[in-house]
Enzyme design. Structure first.
Site, PDB file in Angstrom:
ATOM      1  N   GLY A   1      21.682 115.347  48.523  1.00  0.00           N
ATOM      2  CA  GLY A   1      23.616 114.510  49.642  1.00  0.00           C
ATOM      3  C   GLY A   1      22.981 112.751  49.525  1.00  0.00           C
TER       4      GLY A   1
ATOM      5  N   ASP B   1      10.810 114.858  49.336  1.00  0.00           N
ATOM      6  CA  ASP B   1      11.471 115.991  49.843  1.00  0.00           C
ATOM      7  C   ASP B   1      10.038 117.256  49.808  1.00  0.00           C
ATOM      8  OD1 ASP B   1      13.386 117.843  51.251  1.00  0.00           O
ATOM      9  OD2 ASP B   1      14.957 116.574  49.973  1.00  0.00           O
TER      10      ASP B   1
ATOM     11  N   ASP C   1       6.096 115.563  54.039  1.00  0.00           N
ATOM     12  CA  ASP C   1       6.332 116.822  54.749  1.00  0.00           C
ATOM     13  C   ASP C   1       6.388 115.533  55.599  1.00  0.00           C
ATOM     14  OD1 ASP C   1       7.046 117.339  57.527  1.00  0.00           O
ATOM     15  OD2 ASP C   1       5.697 119.427  57.152  1.00  0.00           O
TER      16      ASP C   1
ATOM     17  N   ARG D   1      26.005 115.290  70.989  1.00  0.00           N
ATOM     18  CA  ARG D   1      25.282 114.891  69.909  1.00  0.00           C
ATOM     19  C   ARG D   1      24.322 114.089  70.684  1.00  0.00           C
ATOM     20  NH1 ARG D   1      28.055 117.542  66.655  1.00  0.00           N
ATOM     21  NH2 ARG D   1      28.701 117.562  64.517  1.00  0.00           N
TER      22      ARG D   1
ATOM     23  N   TYR E   1      20.865 114.079  68.349  1.00  0.00           N
ATOM     24  CA  TYR E   1      20.690 113.318  67.107  1.00  0.00           C
ATOM     25  C   TYR E   1      20.963 111.564  67.624  1.00  0.00           C
ATOM     26  CZ  TYR E   1      22.627 112.126  62.629  1.00  0.00           C
ATOM     27  OH  TYR E   1      22.212 111.346  61.692  1.00  0.00           O
TER      28      TYR E   1
ATOM     29  N   LYS F   1      18.305 108.063  66.667  1.00  0.00           N
ATOM     30  CA  LYS F   1      19.569 107.494  65.782  1.00  0.00           C
ATOM     31  C   LYS F   1      19.162 106.155  65.857  1.00  0.00           C
ATOM     32  CE  LYS F   1      19.145 109.988  61.813  1.00  0.00           C
ATOM     33  NZ  LYS F   1      18.745 109.565  60.970  1.00  0.00           N
TER      34      LYS F   1
ATOM     35  N   PRO G   1      26.778 118.039  51.673  1.00  0.00           N
ATOM     36  CA  PRO G   1      26.843 119.866  51.875  1.00  0.00           C
ATOM     37  C   PRO G   1      25.981 119.863  53.284  1.00  0.00           C
ATOM     38  CG  PRO G   1      25.839 118.800  49.608  1.00  0.00           C
ATOM     39  CD  PRO G   1      26.006 117.331  50.332  1.00  0.00           C
TER      40      PRO G   1
ATOM     41  N   ARG H   1      39.739 110.441  62.790  1.00  0.00           N
ATOM     42  CA  ARG H   1      38.803 109.006  63.309  1.00  0.00           C
ATOM     43  C   ARG H   1      38.568 107.880  62.484  1.00  0.00           C
ATOM     44  NH1 ARG H   1      34.297 113.257  65.236  1.00  0.00           N
ATOM     45  NH2 ARG H   1      33.264 112.168  63.374  1.00  0.00           N
TER      46      ARG H   1
END
Length: 258
Positions: A16, A36, A63, A152, A155, A159, A191, A214
């Site tokens: 991504g 990653d 990690d 959401r 999440y 953020k 993805p 949107r």
């Protein structure tokens, strides 16, 4: 060559936005260090860079929720390069559902990756940048930090925390010549987003059209759109940009035509 010979770390660099940014950084002359938890994805991105540009990327299993894993990564990078110029705290995961339906274990996992992960990696890298008296830290927030979005809450909480953390970090580290900024993407067709849509909607194409509606421009963003914003914040061109959240959201936070 806007990042010529800068040593740039990217967490979650296997797919991504992270992968697109790793490639963009390398094309601008950077030495790219990809961390990653998905080892194969990180190596695939590093191989793509090597095939195009030569050996300018190294992929490492990292990690971000494990302090020892992060410390080993920072030490290995210092052994290879002796400096760290850019840190892109990109690794993140999501959770979907209204707050009362989010299991505590999922809540804690999202917090661990999205918030504690930024803390741990930054804690390992910032002393190096302080010694250098230079550096650019880019934290991955989201436009969801500035608006509400259905299902959401978990999440969004992470953020929003990242955006606030970015501003306070900037105050602390400005005396050391370190800039700290955040990216605030909108809906980027990664993805992850594609997989989520295909699993969550009976008619994925209608769902995509709804998401496009949107955006002021009527299109979803691409990983490359965010990657080029990251290049700007990583480069010396943004030397007067400090403690800001840069929206890359197709105008979703600006409003609607009608």
């Amino acid at each position: 060559m806007r990042l010529q010979d800068k040593v740039c770390l990217i967490t979650g660099g296997g797919k991504g936005i992270g992968a697109a940014t790793a490639i963009a950084f390398a094309r601008e002359g950077a030495w790219v260090e990809i961390g990653d938890v998905d080892t194969a994805a990180g190596q695939e991105t590093a191989q793509a860079i090597e095939n195009e540009l030569g050996k300018r990327a190294v992929a490492t299993h990292v990690d971000v929720t494990d302090a020892r894993s992060v410390a080993r990564w920072a030490a290995d990078i210092m052994g290879r390069h002796g400096r760290i110029d850019v840190l892109f705290n990109n690794a993140g995961i999501s959770a979907v559902g209204p707050l009362h339906e989010i299991d505590q274990s999922l809540w804690e996992r999202v917090m661990a990756v999205n918030v504690t992960g930024v803390y741990l990696v930054s804690r390992a890298v910032l002393p190096i940048m302080m010694d250098q008296k230079s550096g650019s830290v880019i934290n991955m927030s989201s436009c969801i930090a500035a608006l509400g979005l259905m299902r959401r809450a978990a999440y969004a909480a992470t953020k929003g925390a990242i955006l606030s953390m970015t501003k306070s970090m900037q105050v602390d580290y400005a005396p050391y010549g370190i800039r700290v900024n955040a990216l605030m993407p909108g809906t980027i067709y990664t993805p992850f987003v594609q997989d989520y849509i295909e699993r969550s909607y009976d008619d994925p194409q209608s769902a995509i059209q709804g998401l496009k509606a949107r955006q002021l421009g009527g299109e979803l963003g691409t990983p490359e759109d965010v990657a080029m914003a990251a290049v700007y914040l990583a480069s010396d061109e943004s030397k007067y940009v400090m403690g800001t959240g840069l929206a890359v959201d197709g105008g979703v936070t600006a409003g609607k035509f009608s």
